[in-house]
Write a protein that holds these residues in place. Structure first.
Motif, mmCIF file in Angstrom:
data_model
loop_
_atom_site.group_PDB
_atom_site.id
_atom_site.type_symbol
_atom_site.label_atom_id
_atom_site.label_comp_id
_atom_site.label_asym_id
_atom_site.label_seq_id
_atom_site.Cartn_x
_atom_site.Cartn_y
_atom_site.Cartn_z
ATOM 1 N N GLU A 25 -20.787 82.326 33.459
ATOM 2 C CA GLU A 25 -20.429 83.155 32.315
ATOM 3 C C GLU A 25 -21.571 83.236 31.315
ATOM 4 O O GLU A 25 -21.857 84.312 30.771
ATOM 5 C CB GLU A 25 -19.174 82.583 31.651
ATOM 6 N N SER A 26 -22.215 82.101 31.092
ATOM 7 C CA SER A 26 -23.341 82.102 30.137
ATOM 8 C C SER A 26 -24.470 82.991 30.634
ATOM 9 O O SER A 26 -25.095 83.727 29.847
ATOM 10 C CB SER A 26 -23.846 80.671 29.935
ATOM 11 N N ALA A 42 -15.605 95.920 31.018
ATOM 12 C CA ALA A 42 -14.436 96.763 30.785
ATOM 13 C C ALA A 42 -14.722 98.213 31.159
ATOM 14 O O ALA A 42 -13.898 98.877 31.802
ATOM 15 C CB ALA A 42 -14.002 96.656 29.325
ATOM 16 N N TYR A 43 -15.896 98.714 30.772
ATOM 17 C CA TYR A 43 -16.258 100.101 31.067
ATOM 18 C C TYR A 43 -16.352 100.332 32.574
ATOM 19 O O TYR A 43 -15.814 101.309 33.106
ATOM 20 C CB TYR A 43 -17.581 100.435 30.384
ATOM 21 N N ARG A 44 -17.033 99.444 33.287
ATOM 22 C CA ARG A 44 -17.210 99.619 34.729
ATOM 23 C C ARG A 44 -15.885 99.481 35.477
ATOM 24 O O ARG A 44 -15.643 100.186 36.466
ATOM 25 C CB ARG A 44 -18.210 98.595 35.259
ATOM 26 N N ILE A 45 -15.010 98.576 35.023
ATOM 27 C CA ILE A 45 -13.711 98.418 35.683
ATOM 28 C C ILE A 45 -12.880 99.687 35.504
ATOM 29 O O ILE A 45 -12.270 100.181 36.457
ATOM 30 C CB ILE A 45 -12.978 97.184 35.119
ATOM 31 N N VAL A 46 -12.843 100.233 34.283
ATOM 32 C CA VAL A 46 -12.102 101.474 34.052
ATOM 33 C C VAL A 46 -12.721 102.609 34.855
ATOM 34 O O VAL A 46 -12.002 103.434 35.450
ATOM 35 C CB VAL A 46 -12.076 101.809 32.551
ATOM 36 N N GLN A 47 -14.030 102.663 34.901
ATOM 37 C CA GLN A 47 -14.723 103.720 35.650
ATOM 38 C C GLN A 47 -14.328 103.680 37.130
ATOM 39 O O GLN A 47 -14.019 104.713 37.732
ATOM 40 C CB GLN A 47 -16.230 103.555 35.478
ATOM 41 N N GLU A 103 -15.111 91.104 40.863
ATOM 42 C CA GLU A 103 -16.291 90.285 40.612
ATOM 43 C C GLU A 103 -16.704 90.351 39.148
ATOM 44 O O GLU A 103 -17.078 89.338 38.549
ATOM 45 C CB GLU A 103 -17.432 90.761 41.504
ATOM 46 N N ARG A 104 -16.624 91.541 38.557
ATOM 47 C CA ARG A 104 -16.991 91.666 37.138
ATOM 48 C C ARG A 104 -16.045 90.856 36.254
ATOM 49 O O ARG A 104 -16.471 90.244 35.273
ATOM 50 C CB ARG A 104 -16.988 93.132 36.721
ATOM 51 N N GLU A 122 -16.798 87.045 36.788
ATOM 52 C CA GLU A 122 -18.050 86.596 36.177
ATOM 53 C C GLU A 122 -17.849 86.102 34.755
ATOM 54 O O GLU A 122 -18.567 85.216 34.294
ATOM 55 C CB GLU A 122 -19.067 87.750 36.181
ATOM 56 N N LEU A 123 -16.871 86.668 34.069
ATOM 57 C CA LEU A 123 -16.619 86.294 32.679
ATOM 58 C C LEU A 123 -15.486 85.275 32.559
ATOM 59 O O LEU A 123 -15.043 84.981 31.448
ATOM 60 C CB LEU A 123 -16.276 87.543 31.870
ATOM 61 N N GLY A 124 -15.008 84.759 33.693
ATOM 62 C CA GLY A 124 -13.894 83.822 33.658
ATOM 63 C C GLY A 124 -12.557 84.503 33.474
ATOM 64 O O GLY A 124 -11.575 83.845 33.117
#
Length: 670
Positions: free
Chosen positions: A461-462, A575-580, A643-644, A647-649
């Motif tokens: 995440e870091s 968030a943008y890529r997931i919505v896209q 995966e996105r 990556e951020l937990g």
């Protein structure tokens, strides 16, 4: 120091056992006895006083223990009086008629309290003050029926009935109907009182563990319900065959057994230490007495002319031979019931290994581990703590006393295993500690794996956050610094080319074209580093822009319940890529006519999925398309979304409704 408990109450079960044994010997010495009710007296006379004496020694102020003793004593006296009347009547013993008369009413001295005690469970008090009139009425009924059975016109002894020398009340028209009414009243009141207690658990002012209270009372409630069914059958069914008596013999012992289960598992009266030490011998004694009764009855039928001596000797010999193996078998069964798999460490380790193996998330590897340990050893509470004292897995609360085992891996202390004793003041045995040591080694490895998995996740995440922040900084520098500088150079070259000599215009044009190419490269790099709309419009505006550019004619709406806070760069991009990707799937594959996009920032501590959680961004994309296929195969786009989020937990869920449509929900920690 703890005060020494009185021992004299143990004389009650001892005397009851002697009375029962005497009644059995006296009855079976003469043939043709009807023994179903003798069996009932035997079962109740042995079990109830034993449990009652245990309660009395530890809780003398609780009337439940005294009522249990009274219930067993009444039926034990009936066994003795009936045996004396049966044998004494055949041999002309003095007092045989009085014993026969007493057989018909002494049992209710125990049977009445036996049915009254469910009203007072578990603390010896009524469910509420409104039950006081009920108790008064029941006591009055018991007193009246006690007098009536004493002076009824018939006496019954082990299947034979004759006129009573002391009675004048009609058995058929007066006593029997009144007795049925009293039994029905006691039964209904007992079931109702326990039902009220079970239902009201958790609604009392000081009750903070309603499920625990219900679990304490459910076994007792089930036993009382079984008793009620058996008593009803005994009253309703005809006396021949004695189905009611057999049902009572099976159902009545369930009550002290249920009390024992509540004591073992839920500490109903907090006397588990003594009860566990005697339950084995109570069970063995009951089984052996039953075997003795069957053997004597069988041999009595075969060798009736021998006068009963051979039958008693043969039965005694069989019981003596069977004592050791039977005690061993009962000890093993009760030990497994009370102490779990401590005698079989391999089973305990196998159960723990299966629990660890089924965990899909490495960071949740120990979920349920404490429950497994507690279930394995029948412990009230177990906790696995990390090195900083944070509970990782808890069952029944974090024990403040008991065993504390360090969880070591490679000389490093990963945490601690805490296990509470089964009851206050009782230390765990060497066998318990041996199993805990074996389990602790595996828990230590699992705890180390959890720590490493969390450290890897934190590092990941870091790295992702640092990467996206650096990309945002680079984009800003390129977009606001290098890009405009190169564009300015191009403009200056145009001016120089316009005024330069003819010989210089060719080289200047080449330099200008090179500069324009560099400007294009910078724009492409800026676009690839991060979606430009995020910096220009913010996440909300970027999603609305994405909705406006949607192809296919579908209606795409974006909902923002409130203004979004300043978001980390990594969260914005994810968030943008997931919505896209979700929008593209809805339009391209699901053929949706409408798509709803919702983004909400949830503050710290707000409930989500049933529990409090840290601040997070919840992104939802819902469409009315064809839904997910029955056999779902995750493609590149779906894997990229998951995966996105990982990556951020965070986490990502995709679900379909019964009428079609797909919902993609991403939860991204802030």
């Amino acid at each position: 120091m703890r005060a020494e408990m009185p021992r004299w109450p143990w004389a009650i079960p001892a005397l009851c056992a002697a009375a029962v044994l005497g009644g059995i010997l006296l009855t079976l010495s003469e043939p043709e006895a009807d023994t179903p009710y003798l069996l009932l007296d035997t079962v109740v006379g042995l079990t109830y006083p034993a449990v009652g004496a245990l309660i009395v020694t530890r809780r003398p102020g609780n009337p439940v223990g005294w009522l249990l003793c009274a219930g067993g004593a009444g039926l034990a006296l009936q066994a003795l009086a009936g045996g004396y009347a049966w044998n004494g009547g055949a041999h002309g013993w003095p007092g045989a008629e009085v014993a026969a008369w007493a057989t018909n009413w002494v049992f209710f001295l125990g049977f009445g309290p036996l049915l009254l005690q469910p009203l007072l469970l578990p603390d010896g008090r009524l469910p509420s003050r409104r039950w006081r009139p009920v108790l008064v009425v029941l006591l009055a009924e018991m007193a009246v029926i006690q007098v009536m059975v004493m002076f009824r016109d018939r006496v019954w002894v082990w299947g034979k009935e004759r006129p009573s020398p002391f009675g004048f009340l009609s058995t058929e028209t007066v006593v029997a109907p009144a007795f049925s009414v009293v039994i029905a009243s006691l039964t209904v009141a007992s079931v109702a009182a326990l039902a009220v207690r079970v239902r009201s658990a958790g609604h009392e002012p000081n009750e903070d563990r309603p499920n625990h209270t219900r679990r304490r009372l459910v076994p007792v409630f089930a036993a009382v319900l079984a008793m009620a069914v058996a008593l009803t059958a005994d009253v309703v069914l005809p006396p021949v065959p004695p189905i009611g008596a057999w049902l009572e013999a099976l159902a009545l012992p369930l009550f002290p057994l249920a009390v024992a289960v509540s004591i073992f598992r839920y500490r109903l009266f907090d006397i588990e230490v003594l009860l566990r030490r005697t339950v084995v011998y109570v069970v063995v004694t009951g089984v052996l007495l039953g075997a003795y009764l069957v053997i004597v009855a069988t041999l009595n039928a075969l060798l009736r002319e021998r006068g009963g001596t051979i039958e008693a000797l043969a039965a005694t010999a069989v019981v003596a031979v069977a004592f050791a193996p039977l005690r061993h078998a009962v000890q093993r069964t009760v030990s497994r019931l009370l102490f779990g798999n401590r005698g079989d460490p391999a089973s305990a380790l196998s159960e723990l290994g299966q629990r660890l193996e089924t965990s899909a998330d490495p960071t949740r590897l120990l979920d349920g581990a404490a429950e497994t340990v507690a279930h394995t050893l029948r412990l009230p509470s177990v906790a696995v703590l990390s090195a900083d004292g944070t509970p990782v897995s808890v069952q029944g609360g974090v024990p403040s006393e008991g065993v504390r085992l360090p969880l070591l891996v490679g000389g490093r202390e990963e945490g601690e295993l805490r296990a509470a004793p089964r009851s206050p003041g009782e230390a765990l045995s060497a066998a318990d500690l041996a199993v805990l040591d074996d389990l602790a080694r595996h828990l230590a490895v699992a705890l180390a794996a959890v720590r490493l998995a969390r450290e890897v996740q934190t590092s990941r995440e870091s790295l992702v956050i640092a990467r996206e922040e650096e990309r945002r900084r680079l984009r800003r520098d390129l977009h606001d610094g290098l890009g405009p500088g190169l564009a300015a150079i191009g403009v200056r070259l145009d001016l120089i080319e316009a005024t330069a000599p003819e010989a210089m215009r060719g080289p200047l044009a080449e330099v200008r074209q090179l500069t324009q190419g560099l400007v294009g490269d910078v724009r492409r790099i800026v676009h690839d580093l991060r979606p430009p709309a995020l910096d220009e419009l913010g996440l909300g505006g970027a999603l609305e822009d994405l909705a406006l550019d949607a192809e296919g004619g579908a209606a795409v709406t974006v909902t923002l319940p409130g203004p979004l806070p300043e978001l980390p760069a990594a969260v914005e991009v994810a968030a943008y890529r997931i919505v896209q990707e979700a929008l593209a799937n809805a339009l391209r594959h699901a053929r949706a006519d409408s798509v709803e996009i919702a983004v909400v920032a949830v503050p710290v501590g707000a409930p989500y999925a049933g529990s409090a959680a840290p601040a997070r961004l919840v992104v939802t994309v819902r469409d009315d398309g064809r839904g997910l296929p029955e056999r779902l195969v995750e493609g590149v786009g779906s894997g990229s979304m998951r995966e996105r989020a990982a990556e951020l937990g965070g986490l990502l869920r995709r679900t379909s409704g019964p009428d079609g449509g797909t919902t993609v929900e991403a939860v991204l920690p802030l």
